[in-house]
Motif scaffolding. Structure first.
Motif, PDB file in Angstrom:
ATOM      1  N   LEU A   1       0.617  -0.573   0.207  1.00 18.31           N
ATOM      2  CA  LEU A   1      -0.149   0.612  -0.162  1.00 18.31           C
ATOM      3  C   LEU A   1       1.156   1.179   0.213  1.00 18.31           C
ATOM      4  O   LEU A   1       0.192   1.959  -0.584  1.00 18.31           O
ATOM      5  N   LEU A   2       2.028   1.321   0.600  1.00 14.85           N
ATOM      6  CA  LEU A   2       2.693   2.279   0.971  1.00 14.85           C
ATOM      7  C   LEU A   2       3.309   2.457  -0.541  1.00 14.85           C
ATOM      8  O   LEU A   2       3.181   3.583  -0.818  1.00 14.85           O
ATOM      9  N   THR A   3       3.716   1.800  -1.236  1.00 11.79           N
ATOM     10  CA  THR A   3       4.437   1.759  -1.588  1.00 11.79           C
ATOM     11  C   THR A   3       3.597   2.481  -3.289  1.00 11.79           C
ATOM     12  O   THR A   3       3.799   3.175  -4.667  1.00 11.79           O
ATOM     13  N   PHE A   4       2.333   1.713  -3.847  1.00 12.70           N
ATOM     14  CA  PHE A   4       1.640   2.396  -4.030  1.00 12.70           C
ATOM     15  C   PHE A   4       1.381   3.650  -4.155  1.00 12.70           C
ATOM     16  O   PHE A   4       0.739   4.408  -5.071  1.00 12.70           O
ATOM     17  N   ALA A   5       1.101   4.126  -2.912  1.00  9.61           N
ATOM     18  CA  ALA A   5       0.566   5.205  -2.934  1.00  9.61           C
ATOM     19  C   ALA A   5       1.800   6.342  -3.370  1.00  9.61           C
ATOM     20  O   ALA A   5       1.435   7.221  -3.706  1.00  9.61           O
ATOM     21  N   ARG A   6       2.548   5.654  -2.805  1.00  4.52           N
ATOM     22  CA  ARG A   6       4.221   6.545  -2.717  1.00  4.52           C
ATOM     23  C   ARG A   6       3.609   6.548  -4.714  1.00  4.52           C
ATOM     24  O   ARG A   6       3.716   7.479  -5.158  1.00  4.52           O
ATOM     25  N   ALA A   7       3.824   6.231  -5.631  1.00  2.00           N
ATOM     26  CA  ALA A   7       4.284   5.726  -6.940  1.00  2.00           C
ATOM     27  C   ALA A   7       3.112   6.331  -7.424  1.00  2.00           C
ATOM     28  O   ALA A   7       3.448   7.183  -8.759  1.00  2.00           O
ATOM     29  N   VAL A   8       1.815   6.592  -7.159  1.00  2.00           N
ATOM     30  CA  VAL A   8       0.989   6.516  -7.878  1.00  2.00           C
ATOM     31  C   VAL A   8       1.364   8.282  -7.992  1.00  2.00           C
ATOM     32  O   VAL A   8       0.941   8.976  -8.409  1.00  2.00           O
ATOM     33  N   GLY A   9       1.459   9.277  -7.162  1.00  2.00           N
ATOM     34  CA  GLY A   9       1.772  10.543  -6.284  1.00  2.00           C
ATOM     35  C   GLY A   9       2.679  11.006  -7.533  1.00  2.00           C
ATOM     36  O   GLY A   9       3.235  12.069  -7.058  1.00  2.00           O
TER      37      GLY A   9
ATOM     38  N   THR B   1       0.710  10.706 -17.035  1.00  8.14           N
ATOM     39  CA  THR B   1       0.336   9.968 -15.384  1.00  8.14           C
ATOM     40  C   THR B   1      -0.952  11.681 -15.057  1.00  8.14           C
ATOM     41  O   THR B   1      -0.786  12.434 -15.225  1.00  8.14           O
ATOM     42  N   ALA B   2      -1.242  10.498 -13.946  1.00 12.21           N
ATOM     43  CA  ALA B   2      -2.274  11.878 -13.809  1.00 12.21           C
ATOM     44  C   ALA B   2      -1.984  13.111 -12.432  1.00 12.21           C
ATOM     45  O   ALA B   2      -2.237  13.602 -12.538  1.00 12.21           O
ATOM     46  N   PRO B   3      -0.620  12.999 -11.984  1.00  6.12           N
ATOM     47  CA  PRO B   3       0.230  13.847 -11.579  1.00  6.12           C
ATOM     48  C   PRO B   3       0.244  15.000 -12.332  1.00  6.12           C
ATOM     49  O   PRO B   3       0.376  16.053 -12.644  1.00  6.12           O
ATOM     50  N   LEU B   4       1.308  14.563 -13.725  1.00  5.48           N
ATOM     51  CA  LEU B   4       1.496  15.123 -14.894  1.00  5.48           C
ATOM     52  C   LEU B   4       0.390  15.680 -15.865  1.00  5.48           C
ATOM     53  O   LEU B   4       0.660  17.302 -16.166  1.00  5.48           O
ATOM     54  N   TYR B   5      -0.746  14.624 -15.320  1.00  2.00           N
ATOM     55  CA  TYR B   5      -2.717  15.450 -16.120  1.00  2.00           C
ATOM     56  C   TYR B   5      -2.521  17.083 -15.098  1.00  2.00           C
ATOM     57  O   TYR B   5      -2.723  17.929 -16.119  1.00  2.00           O
ATOM     58  N   ILE B   6      -2.579  17.070 -13.725  1.00  3.60           N
ATOM     59  CA  ILE B   6      -2.736  17.859 -12.810  1.00  3.60           C
ATOM     60  C   ILE B   6      -1.627  18.881 -13.177  1.00  3.60           C
ATOM     61  O   ILE B   6      -2.991  20.416 -13.292  1.00  3.60           O
ATOM     62  N   PHE B   7      -0.521  18.842 -13.131  1.00  2.71           N
ATOM     63  CA  PHE B   7       0.241  19.735 -13.892  1.00  2.71           C
ATOM     64  C   PHE B   7      -0.109  20.293 -14.735  1.00  2.71           C
ATOM     65  O   PHE B   7       0.132  21.819 -15.353  1.00  2.71           O
ATOM     66  N   ALA B   8      -0.153  19.807 -16.240  1.00  4.96           N
ATOM     67  CA  ALA B   8      -0.054  20.514 -17.293  1.00  4.96           C
ATOM     68  C   ALA B   8      -2.104  21.072 -17.217  1.00  4.96           C
ATOM     69  O   ALA B   8      -1.894  21.853 -18.205  1.00  4.96           O
ATOM     70  N   LYS B   9      -2.422  20.659 -16.855  1.00  3.68           N
ATOM     71  CA  LYS B   9      -3.866  21.425 -16.850  1.00  3.68           C
ATOM     72  C   LYS B   9      -3.595  22.715 -16.066  1.00  3.68           C
ATOM     73  O   LYS B   9      -4.297  23.844 -16.953  1.00  3.68           O
ATOM     74  N   PHE B  10      -2.670  22.557 -15.211  1.00  2.00           N
ATOM     75  CA  PHE B  10      -2.525  24.141 -14.704  1.00  2.00           C
ATOM     76  C   PHE B  10      -2.008  24.759 -15.210  1.00  2.00           C
ATOM     77  O   PHE B  10      -2.485  25.769 -15.159  1.00  2.00           O
ATOM     78  N   ASN B  11      -0.860  24.310 -15.963  1.00  2.00           N
ATOM     79  CA  ASN B  11      -0.509  25.507 -16.816  1.00  2.00           C
ATOM     80  C   ASN B  11      -0.991  26.242 -17.865  1.00  2.00           C
ATOM     81  O   ASN B  11      -0.702  27.288 -18.526  1.00  2.00           O
ATOM     82  N   GLU B  12      -2.557  25.261 -18.518  1.00  2.00           N
ATOM     83  CA  GLU B  12      -2.910  25.725 -19.698  1.00  2.00           C
ATOM     84  C   GLU B  12      -3.707  26.310 -19.053  1.00  2.00           C
ATOM     85  O   GLU B  12      -4.672  27.267 -19.583  1.00  2.00           O
TER      86      GLU B  12
END
Lengths: 411, 278
Positions: free
Chosen positions: B207-215, B233-244
């Motif tokens: 669980l720890l590994t997965f949680a860390r990897a997802v983020g 990935t999801a964090p990259l998507y957040i960053f990209a959309k924020f930039n846009e």
């Protein structure tokens, strides 16, 4: 060829007749080093069918290492292990068919009592029906039927131990090995379990090797006792043999209390400072003028206010009571041999029994003694009182010689 | 009887330090933890639930979430198995260089994630130490989902190992020895005796590994190429959309990730007993 084989067979069977009950397990010339430290030196002993052998020794004596070598958890440096005539020295632990009851029992924490007991059969891929039946039998043998669904952590120490034993019995072990089986229990439980295990072993008739540092435990559990000291067997024999005729000073002091006095062998007696005691001297073991140690058990000592001692007591010496103290079931006396006490003892009346707590090597050192309650009530002894000491039995050991060199016992 | 109790109770002066210190703790956590988290939810739902769902179901968003889950899954699987193996070797055998290995395994947590990603690029990239030999054969590791998995493995490397190893260390040797004397092979012993005792550690390590990897962000952004719909990935998507400037789109995914980590930590926290004992 066939003829040769047959005659060989005859020879072997003839031999087998001479050797009384074949050994269930034998340790032959085993030695072991940890790094450069020698922990076992040429250890050999047998365990007979159905016999309980106790390896008795202080911590660090190497007794646990012997057990681990028999179990296959440790490799010997030299020597071999035979189980029912088969050399198993090269076999891994799992192929030896030995049952080990570990000190902490080593029950599998994630398995119920049932699963623990059935484990040996499950990994042997036995039929489920057979496993169920065996587990059922063992549960009733160790009286844990109502605890079958419990986990080890929910059981008392004694119950855990019974599960551990049942778990090994499930696969019909060739020999059972108990590593300090009562070490983790309180004194009361210990005594009770000792009896339980002895009865259980009688019932299942599996040879057993116990390891302990507790002399009382050894005397009660063992058909025979092997006293181990720094990687050597000092003596092996029945509890009575080892207790009454200790082969070495170590055995005498480790197994119960003993008085040890130094003296010199004369023609038909042994001399201790001013005192002497009559003894049959075995001329093969002792020569006149040889320094010896006289070892005697507390209960082999008779005390008298007069010079008279009951017949059968070798007269010994006079002594002065230095201290008396009440220790519950008996009275303890500290005595000092009286140099002016004289040696002429005749047969006389009431004997008193002595116990010493510490080995003494010189007559000038005190002997600590005890006597049972009735005697304490009959004849009060006080500090300064003069008494006479006689011995029912004692052991002579040559001084400065290594174990087994020679013993002389007079009864 | 009950009327007796108050008279027997010790009455002590009111302890001011107690409410004061508790209040201070909550106050300190408010701007640092509670408010940032709360604002994700407040913002995300401020335009109504339909627009929130729209942002969430946008193909690129769904893809990013899926990619995160899949790559994290493989990285977790690898690291749990590896952690189990490493813990077994390092706690069962003593050998020269053992401590050095333990330190090396634990090292990736101390390395900044951007450095980790950069290091992977230097190794596997088209001009990298190894990649330069692979590139002529058409083997491209970087800027793919595989690269994300590699980066995830690297940054979460010691997590499962760190949870499993202590359990191995404290596990009594005599359990395995008992199993051996009873007649079990090493494999049987591992399967029936060792593994059940490790179950809790394995689950929480995973669980720890997965949680860390997802983020994971820092290393992923370097090695993935951040290609929307392909390696984002999801964090990259957040960053990209924020930039846009598409705050809402970013926010929707942020809520999902936040809820997801809440879930994992609740499991870790509330299932502790189950993870340890039966």
């Amino acid at each position: 060829m066939a003829q040769v084989a047959r005659s060989m067979e005859k020879l072997i069977s003839a031999d087998a007749k001479d050797i009384q009950p074949p050994a269930a397990a034998s340790v032959v010339g085993v030695s072991k080093f940890f790094g450069k430290t020698s922990v076992l030196q040429n250890i050999s002993f047998d365990v007979a069918e159905g016999e309980a052998l106790v390896l008795l020794g202080a911590s660090g004596s190497g007794k646990t290492t012997i057990l681990r070598i028999i179990a296959g958890l440790e490799q010997p440096y030299t020597g071999k292990i035979m189980i029912h005539g088969k050399d198993v020295t090269e076999l891994p632990a799992r192929e030896r068919g030995v049952g080990v009851i570990f000190q902490s029992y080593a029950l599998f924490p994630k398995m119920t009592v049932e699963k623990n007991i059935g484990y040996g059969l499950r990994i042997r891929k036995r039929k489920r029906k057979e496993i169920k039946k065996t587990v059922e039998e063992l549960l009733s043998l160790v009286q844990l039927e109502e605890h079958r669904k419990k986990y080890p952590s929910q059981l008392s120490g004694g119950q855990q131990q019974r599960v551990a034993i049942a778990r090994t019995l499930a696969y019909d072990p060739e020999v059972l090995l108990f590593d300090e089986p009562f070490g983790a229990l309180d004194a009361q439980t210990r005594t009770r379990l000792r009896r339980e295990i002895r009865d259980l072993l009688k019932k299942v008739n599996v040879p057993a090797i116990f390891i302990t540092h507790d002399q009382e435990e050894a005397l009660e559990l063992g058909d025979r006792i092997a006293v181990i000291n720094v990687g050597n067997i000092e003596q092996i024999g029945t509890p009575a043999e080892v207790y009454n005729n200790p082969a070495t000073e170590y055995v005498a002091t480790f197994l119960g209390a003993a008085n040890i006095l130094e003296g010199v062998v004369r023609k038909d007696y042994v001399e201790f400072g001013g005192a002497k005691i009559a003894a049959r001297i075995d001329s093969e073991k002792f020569t006149e003028g040889q320094p010896v140690k006289l070892i005697f058990r507390p209960e082999d000592v008779a005390l008298s206010m007069t010079q008279e001692l009951p017949s059968g007591h070798s007269c010994f010496a006079g002594a002065i009571v230095e201290e008396t103290s009440f220790v519950g079931a008996y009275e303890r006396l500290r005595l000092r041999l009286d140099p002016a006490g004289g040696n002429s003892c005749d047969t006389g009346d009431t004997p008193y029994y002595l116990t010493t707590e510490t080995p003494e090597s010189q007559t000038a050192k005190p002997i600590i003694a005890t006597r049972p309650k009735p005697e304490t009530m009959a004849v009060k002894l006080r500090r300064g009182d003069r008494v006479f000491i006689g011995l029912t039995s004692f052991t002579l050991l040559p001084k400065d010689l290594r174990p087994m060199a020679g013993t002389e016992t007079s009864r | 009887m009950s009327s007796m109790i108050p008279t027997m109770r010790h009455v002590r002066g009111f302890d001011v330090a107690r409410p004061l210190s508790i209040g201070m703790l909550v106050l300190m956590m408010l701007p640092l933890v509670f408010l940032p988290l709360a604002s994700i939810f407040l913002f995300g739902t401020s335009q109504g639930l339909t627009s929130f769902m729209e942002s969430l179901t946008a193909p690129e968003a769904v893809f990013a979430l899926k990619l995160s889950m899949v790559t994290s899954f493989w990285a977790t699987l690898f690291n749990v198995i590896f952690g189990l193996f490493a813990a077994y070797v390092l706690s069962r055998y003593n050998f020269w260089g053992r401590n050095a290995l333990i330190v090396t395994i634990s090292l990736p947590t101390a390395i900044p994630t951007a450095v980790a990603g950069f290091a992977l690029l230097l190794l596997w990239g088209p001009y990298g130490t190894l990649g330069r030999f692979l590139a002529p054969h058409g083997i491209q590791t970087m800027f793919t989902a595989g690269a994300i998995i590699l980066a995830n493995i690297f940054v979460t490397f010691p997590l499962a190992f760190g949870v499993i190893k202590p359990v191995f260390d404290t596990m009594s040797r005599s359990l395995e020895e008992a199993s051996a004397t009873i007649g079990a092979t090493r494999v049987q012993t591992f399967w029936h005796v060792t593994l059940p005792s490790l179950r809790g550690a394995i689950v929480s390590g995973a669980l720890l590994t997965f949680a860390r990897a997802v983020g994971e962000f820092g290393s992923t952004i370097l090695v993935s190429g951040n290609l929307a719909g392909r390696t984002q990935t999801a964090p990259l998507y957040i960053f990209a959309k924020f930039n846009e400037g598409q705050i809402e789109a970013a926010n929707a995914i942020a809520i999902v990730l936040a809820l997801f980590s809440f879930l994992i930590f609740s499991v870790l926290f509330f299932a502790r007993d189950w993870l340890d004992v039966d």
